[in-house]
Design an enzyme around this catalytic site. Structure first.
Site, PDB file in Angstrom:
ATOM      1  N   LYS A 275       7.039  72.460  41.123  1.00 50.85           N
ATOM      2  CA  LYS A 275       8.500  72.343  41.064  1.00 50.85           C
ATOM      3  C   LYS A 275       9.097  72.992  39.819  1.00 50.85           C
ATOM      4  O   LYS A 275      10.298  73.249  39.780  1.00 50.85           O
ATOM      5  CB  LYS A 275       8.893  70.873  41.182  1.00 50.85           C
ATOM      6  CG  LYS A 275       8.573  70.313  42.564  1.00 50.85           C
ATOM      7  CD  LYS A 275       8.876  68.845  42.687  1.00 50.85           C
ATOM      8  CE  LYS A 275       8.621  68.349  44.104  1.00 50.85           C
ATOM      9  NZ  LYS A 275       8.849  66.893  44.253  1.00 50.85           N
TER      10      LYS A 275
ATOM     11  N   GLU B 101       1.862  68.656  41.487  1.00 46.86           N
ATOM     12  CA  GLU B 101       3.099  68.899  42.225  1.00 46.86           C
ATOM     13  C   GLU B 101       4.256  69.179  41.276  1.00 46.86           C
ATOM     14  O   GLU B 101       5.139  69.997  41.579  1.00 46.86           O
ATOM     15  CB  GLU B 101       3.433  67.701  43.117  1.00 46.86           C
ATOM     16  CG  GLU B 101       4.676  67.935  43.974  1.00 46.86           C
ATOM     17  CD  GLU B 101       4.935  66.802  44.950  1.00 46.86           C
ATOM     18  OE1 GLU B 101       6.116  66.424  45.083  1.00 46.86           O
ATOM     19  OE2 GLU B 101       3.981  66.306  45.570  1.00 46.86           O
TER      20      GLU B 101
ATOM     21  N   LYS C 168       9.601  52.634  45.935  1.00 50.83           N
ATOM     22  CA  LYS C 168       9.385  54.028  45.524  1.00 50.83           C
ATOM     23  C   LYS C 168      10.103  54.247  44.205  1.00 50.83           C
ATOM     24  O   LYS C 168      11.127  53.627  43.929  1.00 50.83           O
ATOM     25  CB  LYS C 168       9.948  54.998  46.579  1.00 50.83           C
ATOM     26  CG  LYS C 168       9.885  56.464  46.142  1.00 50.83           C
ATOM     27  CD  LYS C 168      10.622  57.390  47.091  1.00 50.83           C
ATOM     28  CE  LYS C 168      10.625  58.813  46.525  1.00 50.83           C
ATOM     29  NZ  LYS C 168      11.322  59.767  47.411  1.00 50.83           N
TER      30      LYS C 168
ATOM     31  N   GLU D 230      18.451  70.875  47.509  1.00 53.36           N
ATOM     32  CA  GLU D 230      18.910  69.565  47.977  1.00 53.36           C
ATOM     33  C   GLU D 230      20.429  69.435  47.868  1.00 53.36           C
ATOM     34  O   GLU D 230      20.989  69.371  46.770  1.00 53.36           O
ATOM     35  CB  GLU D 230      18.235  68.440  47.177  1.00 53.36           C
ATOM     36  CG  GLU D 230      18.557  67.072  47.727  1.00 53.36           C
ATOM     37  CD  GLU D 230      17.728  65.965  47.095  1.00 53.36           C
ATOM     38  OE1 GLU D 230      17.993  64.794  47.408  1.00 53.36           O
ATOM     39  OE2 GLU D 230      16.818  66.268  46.307  1.00 53.36           O
TER      40      GLU D 230
END
Length: 460
Positions: A435, A431, A200, A253
């Site tokens: 954000k 996406e 990833k 986060e």
């Protein structure tokens, strides 16, 4: 290698008193730069002003350098805090990787910088507290107590009737990565993942916006607090920056929080939008929980966080995977807690956990190489640890996403997405726009918070 340093002697005097609650915006505007703010769902709102001490570091050893400098600063001190929330703390952050603060807009930001504020206002559950800190030749008890009285007088007479300024508006904006370059970079990353070189990687973009009016600092922070009360919110002004830069954001986060031997952290990865109706919102949440690509991305993060904590922990436990809803997006979220086997400094955990796969990738070294090769800008403090440290080595750090660097008439926003084997470049492009929304909505004039584009965005 430049060594971490304090610009003052480590001797410390700190005095605190309770005050009547001022309006945040009025206090922010009354206090001189450089200013710092920190707020989290389980932490007090802190507004800092000036620098009683500044700790800086650089390079691959910047975490250890700041840890040593903070320990030296707190080793000897005459501290009367009044309440635990108002105890002396240093606030600051790190660069995402060494060498990432070289380009615009990051030049005023060191690769590691923490500040002990000269004046600190703490909005806690048990009242509002004013603290004055001093170090070195300024660390005289009579002088600190005299300055405390002066600051009480300064904050007691603030005008709280001024109207909140509107959002500044955006005249033009453009992504620094073109759609064609984005597609090429994502496809190359996917090829490396399918070939087994990567598992990833998180690729990011920058959005540069020209503002139609001056950036309203305190008003923007107030609006973010109202809209994102469950996020970590942060704001840092660098020392001596004539351009008036500030790095700020509202991140969902948490990287890590340490109190004694109790550790709290999160796995946060996998994203979808919010629905126009409660029914659509719930449908999107169910779809996110069942989506193979997002669940795979999330599990990579959760698994790695647990592995990174294992060398320090006597026990680790993870909660159930769930959907965390924010104003503009929904994320997959797994809370993780641990008990340490022995006493540790919070920066030992920060260094072990950063970068999480939610903002870097796997394996970390190969992901970082891919990021450096692909992104046409410096990350600076974007997606890096920001937070605070106290005298006991406890602290709380967040991952600095949903963020921007702002100057009076310009803002540079940052956002990234996780790339895995079945990522689609166009879907990931969209996406990224989701954000940007938390910060973009607070800059656009007349935005109601429901989303939408800038209207004048260019892809170049």
């Amino acid at each position: 290698m430049e060594q971490a340093r304090s610009t003052t002697s480590p001797s410390l005097v700190s005095r605190t008193t309770e005050i009547d609650a001022p309006a945040f915006a009025a206090a922010f505007d009354a206090l001189p730069a450089p200013r710092t703010t920190w707020n989290a769902p389980d932490d007090a709102l802190v507004l800092g002003s000036g620098t009683a001490a500044t700790l800086t570091g650089s390079g691959v050893d910047r975490f250890a350098e700041i840890r040593t400098a903070a320990t030296d600063l707190f080793d000897s001190g005459d501290v009367h805090a009044g309440t635990e929330a108002a105890r002396p703390r240093v606030f600051g952050g790190f660069a995402f990787h060494d060498g990432s603060c070289d380009g615009d807009p990051w030049e005023p930001f060191p690769e590691a910088r923490f500040v002990l504020p000269r004046v600190q206002v703490t909005f806690a559950d048990n009242g509002v507290w004013l603290t004055v800190n001093a170090t070195g030749s300024d660390a005289s008890v009579p002088d600190v107590e005299s300055r405390l009285e002066s600051e009480v007088a300064r904050l007691s007479g603030l005008d709280t009737t001024a109207e909140r300024p509107p959002r500044p508006g955006i005249s033009t904006s453009h992504r620094t990565t073109s759609r064609e370059a984005w597609r090429t970079g994502v496809e190359a990353a996917v090829d490396r993942i399918r070939g087994g070189d990567l598992r990833k990687v998180v690729l990011a973009q920058a959005l540069e916006a020209e503002l139609s009016a001056p950036f309203p600092r305190a008003a923007t922070l107030d609006r973010l607090a109202e809209k994102y009360p469950d996020c970590h919110r942060y704001y840092f002004e660098p020392d001596g920056d004539s351009r008036g830069s500030a790095f700020f954001g509202a991140t969902p986060e948490r990287l890590v929080a340490l109190r004694g031997r109790t550790v709290e952290t999160d796995a946060l990865a996998g994203t979808t939008g919010r629905g126009e109706t409660p029914e659509e919102d719930e449908w999107l949440a169910r779809e996110l929980l069942a989506d193979t690509k997002n669940v795979h991305e999330h599990e990579l993060v959760a698994e790695t966080v647990r592995e990174q904590l294992e060398p320090f922990a006597a026990s680790i436990s993870a909660g159930d995977r769930r959907v965390r809803r924010l104003a503009t997006v929904q994320h997959l979220h797994t809370p993780i807690t641990a008990k340490l086997g022995d006493d540790r400094h919070v920066l030992e955990l920060v260094e072990a956990l950063h970068p999480t796969p939610a903002v870097g990738g796997l394996p970390p070294d190969r992901a970082l190489d891919t990021i450096r090769e692909t992104e046409p800008f410096d990350r600076g403090w974007y997606a890096a640890p920001v937070g605070w440290i106290d005298a006991a080595g406890n602290g709380a750090f967040a991952v600095a996403i949903r963020s921007a660097v702002a100057r009076p008439r310009r803002a540079t926003l940052f956002a990234g997405v996780g790339i895995v084997s079945d990522s689609d470049p166009d879907r990931e492009w969209d996406e990224v726009q989701l954000k940007y929304r938390p910060i973009l909505d607070e800059l656009e004039d007349g935005v109601d918070g429901s989303g939408g584009g800038t209207g004048r965005e260019r892809d170049d």
